[in-house]
Design an enzyme around this catalytic site. Structure first.
Site, PDB file in Angstrom:
ATOM      1  N   ASP A  52       0.874  -1.171   0.000  1.00  0.00           N
ATOM      2  CA  ASP A  52       0.000   0.000   0.000  1.00  0.00           C
ATOM      3  C   ASP A  52       0.913   1.222   0.000  1.00  0.00           C
ATOM      4  O   ASP A  52       2.131   1.103  -0.179  1.00  0.00           O
ATOM      5  CB  ASP A  52      -0.966  -0.029   1.183  1.00  0.00           C
ATOM      6  N   CYS A  92       2.994  -3.288   4.143  1.00  0.00           N
ATOM      7  CA  CYS A  92       2.113  -2.180   4.513  1.00  0.00           C
ATOM      8  C   CYS A  92       2.731  -1.504   5.732  1.00  0.00           C
ATOM      9  O   CYS A  92       3.923  -1.664   5.984  1.00  0.00           O
ATOM     10  CB  CYS A  92       0.676  -2.651   4.751  1.00  0.00           C
ATOM     11  N   THR A 135       2.271  -2.049   9.053  1.00  0.00           N
ATOM     12  CA  THR A 135       2.688  -3.014  10.079  1.00  0.00           C
ATOM     13  C   THR A 135       2.922  -4.416   9.522  1.00  0.00           C
ATOM     14  O   THR A 135       3.521  -5.254  10.197  1.00  0.00           O
ATOM     15  CB  THR A 135       1.614  -3.144  11.179  1.00  0.00           C
ATOM     16  N   HIS A 159       8.984 -24.750   8.454  1.00  0.00           N
ATOM     17  CA  HIS A 159       7.997 -25.517   9.219  1.00  0.00           C
ATOM     18  C   HIS A 159       6.566 -25.367   8.710  1.00  0.00           C
ATOM     19  O   HIS A 159       5.774 -26.298   8.843  1.00  0.00           O
ATOM     20  CB  HIS A 159       8.030 -25.104  10.686  1.00  0.00           C
ATOM     21  N   HIS A 182       6.333 -31.664   9.724  1.00  0.00           N
ATOM     22  CA  HIS A 182       5.770 -30.357   9.357  1.00  0.00           C
ATOM     23  C   HIS A 182       4.739 -30.497   8.233  1.00  0.00           C
ATOM     24  O   HIS A 182       3.750 -29.769   8.203  1.00  0.00           O
ATOM     25  CB  HIS A 182       6.881 -29.395   8.964  1.00  0.00           C
TER      26      HIS A 182
END
Length: 150
Positions: free
Chosen positions: A8, A65, A67, A98, A133
């Site tokens: 963004d 973005c 965060t 994993h 995994h």
């Protein structure tokens, strides 16, 4: 490797730096936008990248973005996506090894560009380890398909 990237407006400048960095590592990168710092909505670009990765047009995706959280939530709404938000390299490496993550997100307001490069490097160079995994990733896929985890 073919990598899809998007951001963004908050992640725009970092996206350009990370795109150049990833290309410098020898990967092919396609930029889904945004292409300026003008205010825009992160779900638009998160969805575009996630859909392209889910459709196997690109092997992995990177979303940026403010965060990393909004992009991660958006990407994870697309079937077949296992997006992870990382603020340090260790989690990025293990997310691939994993969890077989196929989209990496981080926040331009949370990490600096050099740390973002380290995070990206570890994630791109990690490989899914399979084994126990794989069983767990299969359980995630079952949940995604609205089935009970085996």
């Amino acid at each position: 490797m073919k990598i899809a990237i998007g951001s963004d407006n908050a992640g725009f400048l970092m996206k350009n730096d990370i795109k150049k960095y990833v290309e410098g590592l020898g990967h092919e990168v396609y930029d889904f936008g945004t292409f300026s710092e003008e205010s825009t909505d992160y779900p638009i670009y998160g969805f575009k990248v996630a859909k392209a990765v889910a459709n196997k047009e690109y092997e992995r995706g990177i979303l940026i973005c403010g965060t990393g959280v909004g992009m991660c939530i958006t990407a994870n709404k697309v079937k077949g996506i296992r997006a992870v938000v990382c603020s340090e390299p260790y989690s990025a490496k293990l997310a691939k090894e994993h969890n077989d993550s196929n989209i990496l997100t981080f926040g331009a307001r949370v990490v600096g560009v050099e740390l973002a490069k380290m995070i990206t490097f570890e994630w791109l160079n990690a490989e899914f380890q399979g084994g126990r995994h794989a069983r767990r990733v299969d359980q995630i896929k079952s949940i995604e398909n609205r089935e009970k985890p085996h």
